[in-house]
Motif scaffolding. Structure first.
Motif, PDB file in Angstrom:
ATOM      1  N   THR A  66       0.698  -1.192   0.164  1.00  0.00           N
ATOM      2  CA  THR A  66      -0.082  -0.057  -0.081  1.00  0.00           C
ATOM      3  C   THR A  66       0.951   1.284   0.017  1.00  0.00           C
ATOM      4  O   THR A  66       2.224   1.304   0.233  1.00  0.00           O
ATOM      5  N   ASN A  67       0.243   2.467  -0.239  1.00  0.00           N
ATOM      6  CA  ASN A  67       0.944   3.725  -0.224  1.00  0.00           C
ATOM      7  C   ASN A  67       1.466   3.944   1.027  1.00  0.00           C
ATOM      8  O   ASN A  67       2.681   4.393   1.412  1.00  0.00           O
ATOM      9  N   ASP A  68       0.703   3.425   2.156  1.00  0.00           N
ATOM     10  CA  ASP A  68       1.283   4.037   3.527  1.00  0.00           C
ATOM     11  C   ASP A  68       2.301   3.015   3.889  1.00  0.00           C
ATOM     12  O   ASP A  68       3.397   3.091   4.535  1.00  0.00           O
ATOM     13  N   ASP A  69       2.484   1.602   3.315  1.00  0.00           N
ATOM     14  CA  ASP A  69       3.720   0.808   3.488  1.00  0.00           C
ATOM     15  C   ASP A  69       4.777   1.302   2.905  1.00  0.00           C
ATOM     16  O   ASP A  69       5.869   1.360   3.478  1.00  0.00           O
ATOM     17  N   ILE A  70       4.830   1.885   1.457  1.00  0.00           N
ATOM     18  CA  ILE A  70       5.773   2.624   0.820  1.00  0.00           C
ATOM     19  C   ILE A  70       6.295   3.853   1.672  1.00  0.00           C
ATOM     20  O   ILE A  70       7.476   3.876   2.186  1.00  0.00           O
ATOM     21  N   LYS A  71       5.441   4.473   2.396  1.00  0.00           N
ATOM     22  CA  LYS A  71       5.937   5.924   3.199  1.00  0.00           C
ATOM     23  C   LYS A  71       6.432   5.442   4.332  1.00  0.00           C
ATOM     24  O   LYS A  71       7.620   6.012   4.503  1.00  0.00           O
ATOM     25  N   ALA A  81      10.991  -0.501  -2.898  1.00  0.00           N
ATOM     26  CA  ALA A  81       9.370  -0.643  -2.192  1.00  0.00           C
ATOM     27  C   ALA A  81       9.165  -2.192  -2.355  1.00  0.00           C
ATOM     28  O   ALA A  81       8.640  -2.778  -1.590  1.00  0.00           O
ATOM     29  N   LEU A  82       9.936  -2.943  -3.622  1.00  0.00           N
ATOM     30  CA  LEU A  82       9.315  -4.182  -3.905  1.00  0.00           C
ATOM     31  C   LEU A  82       9.875  -5.237  -2.600  1.00  0.00           C
ATOM     32  O   LEU A  82       9.803  -6.315  -2.729  1.00  0.00           O
ATOM     33  N   ARG A  83      10.702  -4.682  -1.930  1.00  0.00           N
ATOM     34  CA  ARG A  83      11.487  -5.435  -0.803  1.00  0.00           C
ATOM     35  C   ARG A  83      10.715  -5.960   0.058  1.00  0.00           C
ATOM     36  O   ARG A  83      10.690  -6.866   0.760  1.00  0.00           O
ATOM     37  N   ASP A 143      -1.106   4.229  -5.390  1.00  0.00           N
ATOM     38  CA  ASP A 143      -2.181   3.846  -4.572  1.00  0.00           C
ATOM     39  C   ASP A 143      -1.790   2.473  -3.900  1.00  0.00           C
ATOM     40  O   ASP A 143      -1.707   2.358  -2.619  1.00  0.00           O
ATOM     41  N   ARG A 144      -1.357   1.616  -4.968  1.00  0.00           N
ATOM     42  CA  ARG A 144      -0.820   0.298  -4.319  1.00  0.00           C
ATOM     43  C   ARG A 144       0.046  -0.184  -5.417  1.00  0.00           C
ATOM     44  O   ARG A 144       0.180   0.069  -6.645  1.00  0.00           O
TER      45      ARG A 144
END
Length: 678
Positions: A66-71, A81-83, A143-144
């Motif tokens: 998700t966007n929050d995961d990335i942030k 981010a793919l990690r 977004d995701r």
């Protein structure tokens, strides 16, 4: 002075952790942590079946970033981010290049993973892979990211062999107003982005953005700068309009310019037989995409998508440019209350130009004939989701049919079954066939790979000439094939714990293998050709686990584990060295003890690996990394954050590229960032 700065930073981080240990009220929690574990499993995905469905109901090894995961991870690029996803092998080669694959076979030019950005393929026919340094979006607008491990060829076609990654950006209605982000640090020297979103009509919204960054070089393992610093500027727009109650239109585009630097080694015939070159590799490109969606009813719709993509890049010994036109139509409808059918047609036209360059005024080590080609892909697919028992048992069958100019006709069928014995349990299994079609270089190129210096013979005055090892394409090179067997289980033990387990077995046939040809003397050297053949077979199997534990309403754990076994054998039964680690583990903790405070840590372990590039069969030691992030929102629309990356060691090695003799280590880094949204 530096030690004083480190002490100050350590002091303030300690104060933050000690001060914010109390539990905050639930009304003040970070929005993402308010989601229950069940909500996380019900997040929408579209990549599994080319329709909207909950992650929990997808009969595939699916994972959503998700966007929050990335942030909260602090990732500043798509590969980093793919990690966050299990089953993906992400290795940073240097400051500007990555090796990314799913379920093994990783390399800079990995060729068994299909990557999409808002439905636009990032695949290049040059080597059947992805130039990751070219793929970028404004990270705040994602977004995701939907990650499908395992074949997705039935819907997405050739090259969706070991996985599909679909990067989906936000609808422009979700990005209204102004977003301003800026920061800098040790490795992320300076970066910034600006986006403005507005309403253009009652049912029309749009946004435009510009972003840029300057990233510092890393260091060689033996010391000294690696010369891999780079910079990039990119801009783009998106417009979304609801034309009427049944029709929606999306129009978007991006353009970029980047300067990629690297220190590379290339073979040469004359002494010292190896040239160290500081490459300055400019690259540019852009894309335009339009998509029309029409809704007949809740169970019937169609979409028509068109995109144009172009890039031009310089890569040391060669230049590569390509233009792609793609047209895609798909239709979904229900039949007899038990069938949900999705079918579609596609056409892709590509034109490329690839040319070899002289290295330091020396010989051209890369050649391709012809230098320019046009190629086409015509495809169709159909998939039927059949309800065998209402709300309990579903069977999905389908196939992709396509014709390309490199291997002709390809059929890629699959069958999957999903069983829901209870609303908290999902079990699924599937079998699929997928192919990876030949690339341009595999059929048409010639590359000087290595020079073995001349050796004196026991009797003068004669000596042996240098031996030039070349890699040659093969016009008869065929598609690679895999038959994949998968099974998975998803459950929510309680409202606070979820578990997603997948097991898989892949049977590969006709993999690429360079076979020694007949040596010959070209007047200056003894040439030993290695010709691409389909003489390699292989099997991989493994397990992937993803767990979420909402320990407290303000504290969440994400734990991922992947185990992979690879067995490769050439045509006469000789075992080959696998090039992906056996085990990978990721542990993330996300805390929001106050509404205005976020604390995150991310611990990763990667097992021992091997490389078969410029330093063949070189061991890459297992490593552990730790990233920390602290964020504070002093005012409603402003966020200040501090991120530390790779904090456990001054530097570590993740991968050795094909043209690296001095491996590049990934350095420890720290950066600060301010975000202002209004």
């Amino acid at each position: 002075m530096i030690n004083n700065k480190k002490a100050v930073i350590s002091y303030y981080l300690s104060v933050i952790i000690l001060c914010f240990s109390p539990r905050a009220s639930s009304e003040e929690q970070n929005e993402a942590l308010n989601l229950s574990v069940e909500d996380l499993l019900n997040v929408e995905v579209t990549s599994v079946a080319k329709k909207a469905q909950s992650l929990n109901d997808a009969p595939a090894a699916a994972f959503v970033i998700t966007n929050d995961d990335i942030k909260r991870s602090g990732a500043t690029s798509i590969p980093d981010a793919l990690r966050l996803a299990p089953g993906l092998d992400v290795a940073k080669i240097d400051a500007n290049k990555w090796a990314v694959s799913s379920r093994g076979f990783n390399s800079r030019f990995a060729n068994k993973l299909l990557v999409l950005i808002d439905g636009r393929s990032a695949y290049t026919r040059s080597f059947s892979g992805v130039y990751w340094e070219n793929q970028d979006v404004m990270m705040e607008d994602i977004d995701r990211i939907e990650v499908i491990r395992g074949p997705g060829a039935t819907l997405w076609g050739a090259n969706a062999v070991n996985g599909v990654i679909n990067i989906i950006t936000k609808h422009s209605s979700q990005t209204q107003g102004v977003s301003l982000n800026a920061g800098g640090g040790t490795k992320e020297q300076d970066f910034g982005s600006f986006r403005y979103g507005t309403k253009l009509g009652e049912e029309t919204t749009a946004r435009a953005y510009v972003k840029g960054f300057n990233r510092d070089e890393n260091t060689h393992l033996t010391g000294g700068g690696a010369g891999d610093n780079w910079n990039k500027v990119q801009g783009g727009f998106r417009l979304d309009s609801k034309l009427n109650p049944k029709d929606a239109l999306t129009f978007q585009g991006d353009i970029y310019q980047t300067q990629i630097n690297q220190s590379s080694y290339y073979p040469q015939i004359a002494p010292p037989f190896l040239a160290n070159v500081n490459d300055y590799n400019p690259s540019s490109g852009g894309n335009l995409l339009s998509r029309l969606q029409h809704t007949f009813s809740p169970t019937s719709d169609y979409s028509l998508q068109f995109y144009y993509d172009t890039y031009t890049r310089h890569e040391g010994p060669w230049d590569d440019s390509r233009d792609t036109l793609d047209l895609d139509f798909q239709h979904r409808f229900a039949l007899l209350d038990q069938h949900e059918i999705v079918w579609g047609l596609g056409y892709r036209f590509g034109h490329d130009h690839i040319a070899g360059n002289n290295i330091q005024n020396g010989p051209t080590i890369f050649k391709i004939n012809p230098a320019s080609v046009n190629d086409q892909v015509v495809s169709s697919f159909i998939q039927d989701e059949l309800t065998l028992i209402d709300n309990t048992l579903w069977l999905t069958v389908g196939s992709k049919f396509e014709h390309n100019d490199y291997s002709g006709f390809e059929g890629q069928p699959s069958a999957r079954i999903m069983w829901a014995p209870h609303n908290q349990h999902r079990l699924w299994a599937g079998v699929s066939r997928a192919v990876r079609t030949p690339s341009r270089v595999e059929q048409d190129f010639n590359l000087l790979s290595n020079i073995v210096p001349p050796q004196a013979l026991p009797f003068p005055p004669f000596g042996t000439p240098p031996v030039a090892i070349t890699i040659q394409g093969n016009p008869g090179y065929r598609s690679e094939e895999v038959i994949t067997y998968e099974a998975g289980y998803r459950t929510t033990f309680t409202k606070s714990v979820s578990l997603d387990v997948t097991g898989f077995y892949n049977d590969y046939r006709d993999l690429r293998y360079p076979l020694a040809g007949t040596p010959f003397f070209d007047g200056t050297s003894l040439v030993l050709p290695l010709v691409f053949t389909n003489k390699l077979q292989g099997k991989t199997y493994g397990v992937e686990i993803a767990t979420v534990w909402q320990m407290l309403d303000w504290w969440r754990w994400d734990i991922n584990y992947s185990w992979l076994h690879t067995q490769l054998d050439d045509s006469i039964g000789n075992p080959q060295t696998p090039i992906s680690p056996n085990q990978r583990t990721s542990l993330r903790g996300s805390l929001s003890p106050w509404r205005d405070i976020d604390l995150d840590f991310w611990l990763r372990y990667v097992d021992t690996n091997f490389t078969v590039g410029a330093l063949p069969n070189t061991t890459i030691k297992a490593y552990v990394t730790l990233d920390l992030r602290a964020a504070w929102r002093p005012y409603k629309h402003i966020e200040l954050s501090l991120v530390g990356q790779n904090l456990l060691a001054q530097q570590h090695l993740e991968y050795i590229a094909e043209n690296q003799v001095l491996p590049t280590a990934i350095d420890r880094g720290m950066y600060g960032k301010i975000s202002w949204n209004f």
